[in-house]
Write a protein that holds these residues in place. Structure first.
Motif, PDB file in Angstrom:
ATOM      1  N   ASP A 269      67.671  45.879  48.537  1.00 55.38           N
ATOM      2  CA  ASP A 269      66.654  46.406  49.462  1.00 55.38           C
ATOM      3  C   ASP A 269      66.844  45.886  50.875  1.00 55.38           C
ATOM      4  OD1 ASP A 269      65.142  48.341  48.248  1.00 55.38           O
ATOM      5  OD2 ASP A 269      63.625  46.970  47.487  1.00 55.38           O
ATOM      6  N   GLY A 270      66.790  44.534  51.046  1.00 48.59           N
ATOM      7  CA  GLY A 270      66.805  43.985  52.397  1.00 48.59           C
ATOM      8  C   GLY A 270      65.420  43.964  53.001  1.00 48.59           C
ATOM      9  N   SER A 271      64.397  43.756  52.157  1.00 49.73           N
ATOM     10  CA  SER A 271      63.013  43.740  52.628  1.00 49.73           C
ATOM     11  C   SER A 271      62.710  42.435  53.360  1.00 49.73           C
ATOM     12  CB  SER A 271      62.053  43.886  51.450  1.00 49.73           C
ATOM     13  OG  SER A 271      62.133  42.741  50.619  1.00 49.73           O
ATOM     14  N   GLU A 272      61.623  42.461  54.117  1.00 53.62           N
ATOM     15  CA  GLU A 272      61.202  41.272  54.861  1.00 53.62           C
ATOM     16  C   GLU A 272      60.958  40.083  53.925  1.00 53.62           C
ATOM     17  OE1 GLU A 272      57.439  39.812  57.657  1.00 53.62           O
ATOM     18  OE2 GLU A 272      57.847  41.959  57.398  1.00 53.62           O
ATOM     19  N   ASN A 273      60.269  40.325  52.809  1.00 51.55           N
ATOM     20  CA  ASN A 273      59.947  39.238  51.884  1.00 51.55           C
ATOM     21  C   ASN A 273      61.198  38.558  51.334  1.00 51.55           C
ATOM     22  OD1 ASN A 273      57.228  39.608  52.184  1.00 51.55           O
ATOM     23  ND2 ASN A 273      56.993  40.869  50.350  1.00 51.55           N
ATOM     24  N   MET A 274      62.166  39.356  50.919  1.00 47.18           N
ATOM     25  CA  MET A 274      63.385  38.782  50.339  1.00 47.18           C
ATOM     26  C   MET A 274      64.217  38.077  51.407  1.00 47.18           C
ATOM     27  SD  MET A 274      64.837  38.278  47.464  1.00 47.18           S
ATOM     28  CE  MET A 274      66.425  37.818  46.762  1.00 47.18           C
ATOM     29  N   LYS A 275      64.286  38.647  52.595  1.00 44.78           N
ATOM     30  CA  LYS A 275      65.066  38.021  53.661  1.00 44.78           C
ATOM     31  C   LYS A 275      64.485  36.659  54.031  1.00 44.78           C
ATOM     32  CE  LYS A 275      65.098  41.747  56.302  1.00 44.78           C
ATOM     33  NZ  LYS A 275      65.364  42.704  57.408  1.00 44.78           N
ATOM     34  N   LYS A 276      63.173  36.542  54.028  1.00 48.59           N
ATOM     35  CA  LYS A 276      62.548  35.245  54.313  1.00 48.59           C
ATOM     36  C   LYS A 276      62.872  34.230  53.227  1.00 48.59           C
ATOM     37  CE  LYS A 276      58.677  36.816  57.161  1.00 48.59           C
ATOM     38  NZ  LYS A 276      57.206  37.026  57.218  1.00 48.59           N
ATOM     39  N   LEU A 277      62.895  34.676  51.971  1.00 51.08           N
ATOM     40  CA  LEU A 277      63.206  33.780  50.859  1.00 51.08           C
ATOM     41  C   LEU A 277      64.664  33.332  50.871  1.00 51.08           C
ATOM     42  CD1 LEU A 277      61.159  35.451  47.979  1.00 51.08           C
ATOM     43  CD2 LEU A 277      60.730  33.226  49.032  1.00 51.08           C
ATOM     44  N   LEU A 278      65.551  34.192  51.363  1.00 50.38           N
ATOM     45  CA  LEU A 278      66.964  33.826  51.437  1.00 50.38           C
ATOM     46  C   LEU A 278      67.173  32.596  52.309  1.00 50.38           C
ATOM     47  CD1 LEU A 278      68.711  37.314  51.788  1.00 50.38           C
ATOM     48  CD2 LEU A 278      68.928  35.737  49.870  1.00 50.38           C
ATOM     49  N   GLY A 279      66.281  32.398  53.225  1.00 53.92           N
ATOM     50  CA  GLY A 279      66.429  31.258  54.117  1.00 53.92           C
ATOM     51  C   GLY A 279      65.841  29.967  53.581  1.00 53.92           C
ATOM     52  N   VAL A 280      64.971  30.041  52.562  1.00 50.72           N
ATOM     53  CA  VAL A 280      64.253  28.832  52.139  1.00 50.72           C
ATOM     54  C   VAL A 280      64.293  28.555  50.637  1.00 50.72           C
ATOM     55  CG1 VAL A 280      62.676  28.947  54.111  1.00 50.72           C
ATOM     56  CG2 VAL A 280      62.049  30.089  51.973  1.00 50.72           C
ATOM     57  N   ASN A 281      64.491  29.577  49.816  1.00 49.11           N
ATOM     58  CA  ASN A 281      64.487  29.394  48.363  1.00 49.11           C
ATOM     59  C   ASN A 281      65.931  29.326  47.862  1.00 49.11           C
ATOM     60  OD1 ASN A 281      64.398  29.896  45.489  1.00 49.11           O
ATOM     61  ND2 ASN A 281      62.281  30.584  45.759  1.00 49.11           N
ATOM     62  N   HIS A 282      66.338  28.194  47.306  1.00 49.07           N
ATOM     63  CA  HIS A 282      67.744  27.997  46.926  1.00 49.07           C
ATOM     64  C   HIS A 282      68.181  28.925  45.792  1.00 49.07           C
ATOM     65  CE1 HIS A 282      66.972  25.735  43.141  1.00 49.07           C
ATOM     66  NE2 HIS A 282      65.850  25.399  43.755  1.00 49.07           N
ATOM     67  N   ASN A 283      67.228  29.502  45.060  1.00 48.48           N
ATOM     68  CA  ASN A 283      67.589  30.449  43.997  1.00 48.48           C
ATOM     69  C   ASN A 283      67.849  31.864  44.528  1.00 48.48           C
ATOM     70  OD1 ASN A 283      67.367  28.750  41.606  1.00 48.48           O
ATOM     71  ND2 ASN A 283      65.181  28.658  42.069  1.00 48.48           N
ATOM     72  N   ALA A 284      67.365  32.162  45.722  1.00 44.85           N
ATOM     73  CA  ALA A 284      67.568  33.487  46.334  1.00 44.85           C
ATOM     74  C   ALA A 284      68.955  33.528  46.967  1.00 44.85           C
ATOM     75  CB  ALA A 284      66.488  33.759  47.366  1.00 44.85           C
ATOM     76  N   ILE A 285      69.840  34.364  46.430  1.00 44.65           N
ATOM     77  CA  ILE A 285      71.248  34.350  46.842  1.00 44.65           C
ATOM     78  C   ILE A 285      71.601  35.503  47.779  1.00 44.65           C
ATOM     79  CG2 ILE A 285      73.649  34.398  46.051  1.00 44.65           C
ATOM     80  CD1 ILE A 285      72.086  31.843  45.339  1.00 44.65           C
ATOM     81  N   ALA A 286      71.258  36.738  47.401  1.00 44.86           N
ATOM     82  CA  ALA A 286      71.697  37.871  48.222  1.00 44.86           C
ATOM     83  C   ALA A 286      70.895  39.132  47.895  1.00 44.86           C
ATOM     84  CB  ALA A 286      73.193  38.133  48.006  1.00 44.86           C
ATOM     85  N   THR A 287      70.848  40.033  48.879  1.00 40.68           N
ATOM     86  CA  THR A 287      70.257  41.361  48.675  1.00 40.68           C
ATOM     87  C   THR A 287      71.111  42.401  49.383  1.00 40.68           C
ATOM     88  OG1 THR A 287      68.290  42.756  49.021  1.00 40.68           O
ATOM     89  CG2 THR A 287      68.692  41.055  50.666  1.00 40.68           C
ATOM     90  N   SER A 288      71.407  43.482  48.701  1.00 50.38           N
ATOM     91  CA  SER A 288      72.123  44.596  49.330  1.00 50.38           C
ATOM     92  C   SER A 288      71.121  45.407  50.140  1.00 50.38           C
ATOM     93  CB  SER A 288      72.791  45.474  48.276  1.00 50.38           C
ATOM     94  OG  SER A 288      73.881  44.819  47.688  1.00 50.38           O
ATOM     95  N   ALA A 289      71.289  45.407  51.442  1.00 49.23           N
ATOM     96  CA  ALA A 289      70.272  45.986  52.327  1.00 49.23           C
ATOM     97  C   ALA A 289      70.464  47.481  52.536  1.00 49.23           C
ATOM     98  CB  ALA A 289      70.302  45.266  53.674  1.00 49.23           C
ATOM     99  N   GLN A 290      69.372  48.197  52.365  1.00 51.95           N
ATOM    100  CA  GLN A 290      69.310  49.599  52.747  1.00 51.95           C
ATOM    101  C   GLN A 290      68.324  49.716  53.900  1.00 51.95           C
ATOM    102  OE1 GLN A 290      67.814  52.131  49.643  1.00 51.95           O
ATOM    103  NE2 GLN A 290      66.394  50.615  48.868  1.00 51.95           N
TER     104      GLN A 290
END
Length: 337
Positions: A269-290
Motif C-alpha cells: 500500500d504505502g499508507s501513512e500508518n505503515m510508513k510511520k511504523l517503518l521508521g519506529v517499529n523494528h518488526n515493520a520491514i517494507a511495503t510495496s507502495a501504490q
C-alpha cells in the motif's frame, strides 16, 4: 416666464428622466443576463450535469477516501455530480448501491468490487451496461471483465514480487504467515506474486508458508486472529500481508503479546500508518507502495472520456515501488503518494 420657455424646460426634464429610466433598464438587463449566464452556463442545469456513482468495498481504509477525493475534486471543477457510497464489505449492499445509481441515471460508475467473484455484482453491472452506463473498475477486478469498459490497477503481482525479493535478499530462511482477503482479486494477485517469487527462487527449500489467515484486509479483524496465531498457531518469523491495514493489525498483535523474537512484516500500500511504523517499529520491514492519488485522477479522466464517446484502454496498470525501513527517510510519511 413665457409659455414657450416653460415648455422647453418641461421637455428637457422629460428627456432627462427618460434617459435615466433607459439607463436603469439597461443596467437591469445586464444584471439579468449575468444571472442567466451564471445559472445556466457557468452552472449547468441538473439535466446537463455529468453524473458519476462511486462505490468501494469499504471506506474504512484511507486508500479509498483519498482515491475518491481526486474524483470528487475533478467532478466539482466541472460543476457535475458525484454520488459516493460505502458498502462496508457487504456484497448485497453494494448491489443495492449499483441499482440506486442506475435509477439515478448516472453516466458512469466507478467501482471497487466487494467480491470480484460475485454474480450479483456482475448482474448489476450487466444491467448498468445495458442502460448505457460506463463502468470503470479500480484497484481490483471482476472475475469477468465483460462489463467493464476499463479496469485500473496497481501492478499487484509486482507488489508481491518486490516484497518477496527483499525477503530473499535479507534472510536465508523463513517460516511465513500469509494474511489474505480471499474474495479480492487484487489481494490474491499480491499474494501470488509473493509466493511465486519464493517458489521460483533457488532458495525456495528454505522458505515455507506455514499458515494462511483470511483477514478481509481490516486491522480490527487481523489483530485478534494474529494474536491467536502467535499464541496457538504454528511458529512463524515472517508475515506477508495483503495490505497495510492487515499489517498494522499484525504489528499491534505482536506488540500486544510482548513477543521478544523478531517477526518481519511485509505488506502492500504505502499508507501513512505503515510508513510511520517503518521508521519506529523494528518488526515493520517494507511495503510495496501504490498511489491512490494517481489512480483516482486516472479513473475520473477515463470516465469523462468514455462519457464523451472516446476510446480508452481496456486495462491500465499503474507502477509500484518498495519502501523499506532503510529508505523511508526518502519519502513523505504524511499521507499517501
Amino acid at each position: 416666464m413665457n409659455l414657450s420657455k416653460q415648455k422647453k424646460q418641461h421637455n428637457l426634464k422629460f428627456h432627462h428622466k427618460t434617459r435615466i429610466l433607459l439607463l436603469s433598464e439597461l443596467v437591469f438587463a445586464a444584471f439579468f443576463i449575468s444571472i442567466v449566464y451564471v445559472t445556466f452556463i457557468a452552472y449547468p442545469s441538473q439535466n446537463d450535469q455529468v453524473k458519476i456513482g462511486s462505490t468501494y468495498m469499504t471506506m474504512n481504509n484511507s486508500f479509498f477516501p483519498v482515491l475518491n477525493e481526486q474524483i470528487a475534486n475533478y467532478v466539482e471543477d466541472h460543476h457535475d455530480r458525484l454520488y459516493n457510497r460505502d458498502p462496508a464489505l457487504i456484497v448485497n449492499k453494494q448491489v443495492e448501491e449499483l441499482h440506486a445509481f442506475i435509477r439515478q441515471g448516472v453516466d458512469a460508475i466507478i467501482i471497487n468490487p466487494v467480491d470480484g467473484n460475485s454474480m450479483k455484482i456482475q448482474n448489476a453491472l450487466r444491467l448498468a451496461k445495458k442502460r448505457g452506463i460506463k463502468i470503470i473498475v479500480v484497484d481490483s477486478q471482476m472475475k469477468s471483465a465483460r462489463y467493464a469498459d476499463c479496469t485500473i490497477l496497481s501492478d499487484n503481482y509486482r507488489a508481491g514480487q518486490l516484497c518477496a525479493q527483499h525477503l530473499l535478499r535479507h534472510k536465508r530462511s523463513a517460516q511465513i504467515l500469509l494474511l489474505e482477503h480471499y474474495s479480492a482479486y487484487s489481494a490474491n494477485n499480491r499474494i501470488k506474486g509473493f509466493t511465486d517469487t519464493i517458489k521460483n527462487s533457488s532458495q525456495s527449500q528454505n522458505f515455507h508458508i506455514v499458515d494462511k489467515i483470511n483477514t478481509y484486509g481490516q486491522s480490527e479483524i487481523t489483530f485478534p486472529l494474529v494474536e491467536r496465531a502467535l499464541k496457538k498457531g504454528p511458529k512463524f518469523n515472517t508475515i506477508m500481508a495483503l495490505n497495510d491495514q492487515a499489517a498494522v493489525g499484525a504489528l499491534a498483535a505482536i506488540d500486544e503479546v510482548k513477543l521478544k523474537r523478531q517477526i518481519d512484516v511485509y505488506s502492500v500500500d504505502g499508507s501513512e500508518n505503515m510508513k510511520k511504523l517503518l521508521g519506529v517499529n523494528h518488526n515493520a520491514i517494507a511495503t510495496s507502495a501504490q498511489t491512490p492519488l494517481n489512480m483516482g485522477k486516472t479513473a475520473v479522466k477515463i470516465a469523462y472520456k468514455l462519457i464523451a464517446g472516446k476510446k480508452v484502454p481496456k486495462k491500465i496498470i499503474l507502477p509500484v515501488y518498495l519502501i523499506t525501513n532503510k529508505n523511508i527517510n526518502h519519502y513523505n510519511v504524511l499521507g499517501w503518494q
